[in-house]
Every structure is written in structure tokens, then in C-alpha cells.
Design a protein around this motif. Sequence first.
Motif, mmCIF file in Angstrom:
data_model
loop_
_atom_site.group_PDB
_atom_site.id
_atom_site.type_symbol
_atom_site.label_atom_id
_atom_site.label_comp_id
_atom_site.label_asym_id
_atom_site.label_seq_id
_atom_site.Cartn_x
_atom_site.Cartn_y
_atom_site.Cartn_z
ATOM 1 N N ALA A 338 0.828 -1.207 0.000
ATOM 2 C CA ALA A 338 0.000 0.000 0.000
ATOM 3 C C ALA A 338 0.865 1.261 0.000
ATOM 4 O O ALA A 338 0.587 2.234 -0.714
ATOM 5 N N ALA A 339 1.938 1.244 0.803
ATOM 6 C CA ALA A 339 2.823 2.414 0.841
ATOM 7 C C ALA A 339 3.536 2.599 -0.487
ATOM 8 O O ALA A 339 3.759 3.723 -0.939
ATOM 9 N N THR A 340 3.905 1.481 -1.137
ATOM 10 C CA THR A 340 4.570 1.573 -2.438
ATOM 11 C C THR A 340 3.636 2.159 -3.479
ATOM 12 O O THR A 340 4.029 3.008 -4.289
ATOM 13 N N ARG A 341 2.375 1.688 -3.476
ATOM 14 C CA ARG A 341 1.411 2.246 -4.431
ATOM 15 C C ARG A 341 1.164 3.729 -4.150
ATOM 16 O O ARG A 341 1.044 4.541 -5.077
ATOM 17 N N ALA A 342 1.044 4.073 -2.872
ATOM 18 C CA ALA A 342 0.876 5.485 -2.535
ATOM 19 C C ALA A 342 2.070 6.304 -3.008
ATOM 20 O O ALA A 342 1.921 7.428 -3.490
ATOM 21 N N LEU A 343 3.255 5.718 -2.870
ATOM 22 C CA LEU A 343 4.464 6.413 -3.324
ATOM 23 C C LEU A 343 4.436 6.611 -4.830
ATOM 24 O O LEU A 343 4.850 7.651 -5.341
ATOM 25 N N SER A 344 3.937 5.598 -5.567
ATOM 26 C CA SER A 344 3.857 5.737 -7.025
ATOM 27 C C SER A 344 2.873 6.825 -7.430
ATOM 28 O O SER A 344 2.952 7.358 -8.536
ATOM 29 N N GLU A 345 1.918 7.141 -6.534
ATOM 30 C CA GLU A 345 0.971 8.226 -6.777
ATOM 31 C C GLU A 345 1.428 9.536 -6.146
ATOM 32 O O GLU A 345 0.628 10.460 -5.978
ATOM 33 N N ARG A 346 2.692 9.575 -5.742
ATOM 34 C CA ARG A 346 3.317 10.788 -5.194
ATOM 35 C C ARG A 346 2.675 11.201 -3.869
ATOM 36 O O ARG A 346 2.618 12.390 -3.526
ATOM 37 N N THR A 347 2.184 10.193 -3.121
ATOM 38 C CA THR A 347 1.705 10.424 -1.749
ATOM 39 C C THR A 347 2.732 9.821 -0.804
ATOM 40 O O THR A 347 2.882 8.610 -0.733
ATOM 41 N N PHE A 348 3.470 10.653 -0.114
ATOM 42 C CA PHE A 348 4.621 10.199 0.657
ATOM 43 C C PHE A 348 4.194 9.836 2.093
ATOM 44 O O PHE A 348 4.555 10.512 3.060
ATOM 45 N N GLN A 349 3.422 8.771 2.192
ATOM 46 C CA GLN A 349 3.010 8.298 3.505
ATOM 47 C C GLN A 349 3.893 7.123 3.910
ATOM 48 O O GLN A 349 4.431 6.419 3.081
ATOM 49 N N GLY A 350 4.012 6.924 5.207
ATOM 50 C CA GLY A 350 4.839 5.822 5.688
ATOM 51 C C GLY A 350 4.076 4.516 5.730
ATOM 52 O O GLY A 350 2.913 4.421 5.321
ATOM 53 N N VAL A 351 4.753 3.486 6.220
ATOM 54 C CA VAL A 351 4.130 2.170 6.309
ATOM 55 C C VAL A 351 3.413 1.977 7.639
ATOM 56 O O VAL A 351 2.711 0.978 7.827
ATOM 57 N N GLY A 352 3.566 2.893 8.575
ATOM 58 C CA GLY A 352 2.880 2.787 9.853
ATOM 59 C C GLY A 352 3.770 2.223 10.949
ATOM 60 O O GLY A 352 4.744 1.499 10.700
ATOM 61 N N GLU A 353 3.431 2.564 12.188
ATOM 62 C CA GLU A 353 4.247 2.135 13.331
ATOM 63 C C GLU A 353 4.211 0.620 13.543
ATOM 64 O O GLU A 353 5.150 0.043 14.071
ATOM 65 N N ARG A 354 3.122 -0.024 13.119
ATOM 66 C CA ARG A 354 3.048 -1.474 13.320
ATOM 67 C C ARG A 354 4.171 -2.191 12.586
ATOM 68 O O ARG A 354 4.598 -3.272 12.989
ATOM 69 N N VAL A 355 4.647 -1.620 11.515
ATOM 70 C CA VAL A 355 5.764 -2.219 10.781
ATOM 71 C C VAL A 355 7.087 -1.696 11.305
ATOM 72 O O VAL A 355 8.032 -2.459 11.551
#
Length: 601
Positions: A338-355
Motif C-alpha cells: 500500500a505504501a509503495t502504491r501510494a508512493l507511485s501516486e506521489r503520496t509520501f506516507q509511511g508504512v505505519g508504526e506497526r511495521v
Amino acid sequence: MDANSVPPQVSRGITPRGVSLFTRLFLLVLVCALPPLVGLGWKMMDTNVAALQELVRHLHRSLVGDVQRSVRGELARVEQELEGLGQLLFAPGLGEDATRYALVGSRVAALGTIDFVTLYAPNGQSVKTVKADEVPPPQVPSRLDARVLAALEASKGHLVVQDVRAGAEGGPVLEVFFPLLRDGGPRAILGTQVKLGPLCALMGTLGERFLGARENVFVVDRQRRLVLHADPSRVAAREDFSRHGLFQALSGDSSFNTDMAAVSDFHLEGQEMMGSLEALSELGWAVAVQQPRAVAYASLSEMRQSILAALGVAALVALLAGLLGARQLTWPLRALVAATRALSERTFQGVGERVTRRSDELGTLGRAFDGMARTLETKEREVIAQTEARAALSRYLSPEVVELVVSNPGKLRLGGERREVTLFFADVVGFTRLSESQPPEVIVALLNELFTFATEIIQRRGGIIDKFIGDCIMAVWGTPNAHEDDALRAVQAAEDLRRWLDVGNRRWRERWGIEIQLAIGVHTGPAVAGNVGSDKRMEYTVIGDTVNVAARLESMAQPGQILVSEATHARLGDNASDLVPAGERQLSGRTAVTRTYEVPV
């Protein structure tokens, strides 16, 4: 699960730490990852299929757009050349008809795509054919038919395109006619044949470079006969493409007289093909591109084979290992996807604290990914800031100076360097009298239009605008980037500006009933180029006697005259022979006389 199966660390309330992903995969049985791996694999294939299809369609649209721009640009250039030839034929002060025809012949000989031009009376009767000396006499109609005359009347002073045919040398040519107007009515008609060889070569280059074969880009007319193709002989033969699979799939109005676009899958010589076409509605033509599906989607087949092979190996491992532990391992992977896809859409969100809080390899990967996302976000902001700075500065500075300021901010200090430069001054003759007779809004609008086209001409020839001084334009070649032919570029820019002024004056006469003339001076010599001013306010300019000489040459030039100094003349090489000696001049403030030359019209 009974109490005996609980690990002793958990029974004592101690959470296990530091267990590697490899150990978990081995102990919890790797087969648990099979379902998410299968789903991930198929999702990757579906995503890549859609992305690749869109990429192919975008490539086709880009190629169609390139061809459309090339065709329209070539016809616009031909129209401009014919208009210039009309100026030579009918402009006052050029002597007898024989002299005018000789000038037209010389101009035609210098053109690459036109070998002759035929002058027709307004009623369509042939008057005179002027050609280059080495060209055999062309076969032209002695009188234009009513269909051509009607098209010329409806063109409102624009180029009229007729049929494609085989030229005298066997290559394909396009027959065109251009009306010369006077006081809104026809004065004469110019006809010629445009060689299509260069455009056919462009078709082959685009097809070979982007689509795998030279014949994969072509243009047809409304009868589906070839107009442009990598093989000029097929165009000259007017090969019929009406049975081509791309056109058989068309429905509705497919005469290409209106804007339209279509994509289609079809078969050609036993191959599955995909193609796109788009109309050139003003000509009744259509630009078509085609490509074998196997070529377009070659990488997709390889990707599917690789993914299926990986899934097969995972399935074998899963069948041997079991089904436990899948959920424990899939959610970190999903978060990363999900984070990789968001990154491909230029949304720089992290993977979350659980990871990121995990102590195994997935936690390390998540922290590294978050660091990468933050870095990319910072870099993107820097790029956006630089782009905005370039856009803002380009409204006040030339592109070369903008690049110098943005790329090397450390050079923003007072001072300069000695360079050889070519200075160009162009001034509106009689501007004071013009300002007194016209409202200031008209003067501002006229100057803005003049400066806009002058800037385009000067930058296209490699120069930069130093400044606008009232109604005067100061341009320079040789800084910040120098070329061996800077002097020639400056003279060519002066000629281009003088030619364009005929078009500008025609518009200004129609709009405001006024026209202007420019006096232009060009001089080459040493000057200091750099930042001048103060630490809080500076500008990039050139300083020196070379600037003064160029300005004085401009002040001595007559309306419509281009005066060139001897220093510039000496740097023109073989092109200097076209200049006409204008005598020696005594420039204000200088003891020595200056030999000058005039650029003929």
C-alpha cells in the motif's frame, strides 16, 4: 492449542524479540504466505497490464501528435515562404519584372522543398513560372479549374492544399496554392509543388525508433490513399489503404473532415495488430500508427512468465510446509505494498508504526522505506521550489541567465568577465511622433506584441534579451553561453525580425491603422559581462565600448535598415558576401571612422 504448546517465554510474560524473518518463515511454515503471494502476483500482473496498455496508447498518441505538428509546421513554413515570394513579386522599388523574377528564382533555389513557383492571374490564367536553374521545366496547368479557384476564395488568404502526385523526379509532391491579397481582394495566385521526401523520412524514423518498423507510421487522405509513408514510391503511386484493417473498423463520419480519433485491434498479414489514428481535419487527412501486439506487449509476457514461475515455486514449498502462520506475515507485506502504491501516486506516507516498530527484517525494511519516503518528499519540494523560481525569473530574465542563477546561486555577486560579444540594438523609428498620435494603451499593446515576437526570434537564434529601453531592444550573443557563429546568429535574428515586421504591420494596420519601421545596428567586440548594481539590486548585463558602437549604429540606420560594423562583417565568413558596403561613418564620441555594411532586403 494446549498449555504444553505455549513457548516458555510467553508463559512467563516475556515477549520474544529479535527473531529474524527467515526464522519465522522457516518455523511458521512458509506455505502460509502462498495466498497473499498469489494474490499479490496476480494483482501485480493486472496492474502492469493496465499500465502497459495505457503506456502504449500514450506512445501512439504522442507519435500522432508529433506527425500532426510536423505536417502543420511544414505547411505553415511553405505558406510563409510563398508570402515572402509574393512580397518580392509585388513590393515597390524592386525594379522591372525581370529583376523581380530573378530575385524569386534565387530565393526558390535556396529552398529545400520547393523547386519552382507559378504566378497565376486572379482568374486562374498562368502568367509566369519561375524555377531554380538546375530544375527541368515543371508541368503546371495553364489555367486553374473552378474547384481550385473556389477553394482559394474560401481560404481567406491562407494556403490551399490540393492533391499528392508524382513529381518530375519521381518522388511524391504536394500541390499547393496561395492567394496574394490586396485591399481584401485577390491580386494574384502562387502555385507550387512541395516535396514530401523529408516528411516521408520522418515517418520512417518515428516508426523504426518507437514502433519496430519504418512502415508503422503513415498518413492517408479521405480516399484512404497514402499521403505520407516511409516508402516515398508508395506515396507517389497513391497506394490505396481502404482495405487496411485499421480503417475497416471505422464507423459514422470517417471522411476526416472533422476532428476525430480512433483506436482499434485488427489483423494484418496474419499478425494481431493494435493501432490508433487521428484526423487532420483541416486537410481531410488522417495520421495512423500501428504496432504488432506481440511487440507492444513483449515485456508483459516475460513478466507473466517470471511471476508464474515464482508462484509455482512458492506453491511447491507451501504444499510441503503447511498452512500455519499466514496472517502473521501478510499484513506487513500489505502495508508495504500500500505504501509503495501510494508512493507511485506521489503520496509520501509511511508504512505505519506497526511495521516500523518490529525488530525483524520487515521492521528494518519499513524504517528504510519511511526514510526513503521522507527523502523523496524533501527532494520533490526542492524541485518544485526550483521550478517555481525558474518560472518566476523567466518573466524577467532570459532562459540562459535563469539557469545560471538557479543552478549556481553562488555566482550571484557583483562583477563580471571580459568576453567577445555581439550586440544588437533595434529601435522603433519615429516612436515619439507615434506616441503623440496614439493612445498609450495602443502603444503599450503594440510594443508588447513587438517585444514578444522579437524575444522569440532572438532566443531561437541563441541570443538573450539584455533589456528593453523604452521602444528599443538590446540583445547580446556570446554570454553567458558562447557559439562560434554568434555574429551570424545576430545578423540572422535581425533579418528574421525585419521579415516578421511585414506580418506585424499588416495586423497593426488592420487593428489600429498604423505601422512601424525598425532601425537595427549590430556590432561585435570585447565587453565585460556580469552582474552590475548593488548587493541588494543587480542585473546581468554587458558593459563596454562595444555596446556604445552598436547603439550608435542603430541610431544612424535608416527605417528598415540593418547596419553591421566591420568587426561583425569580418566574423561572418562566407556569409559576409551577402552584405552591401554602406560606407565609412563617423560615430559620435569616436575619433576613428567606422566602416559599415548593410544587410540587403
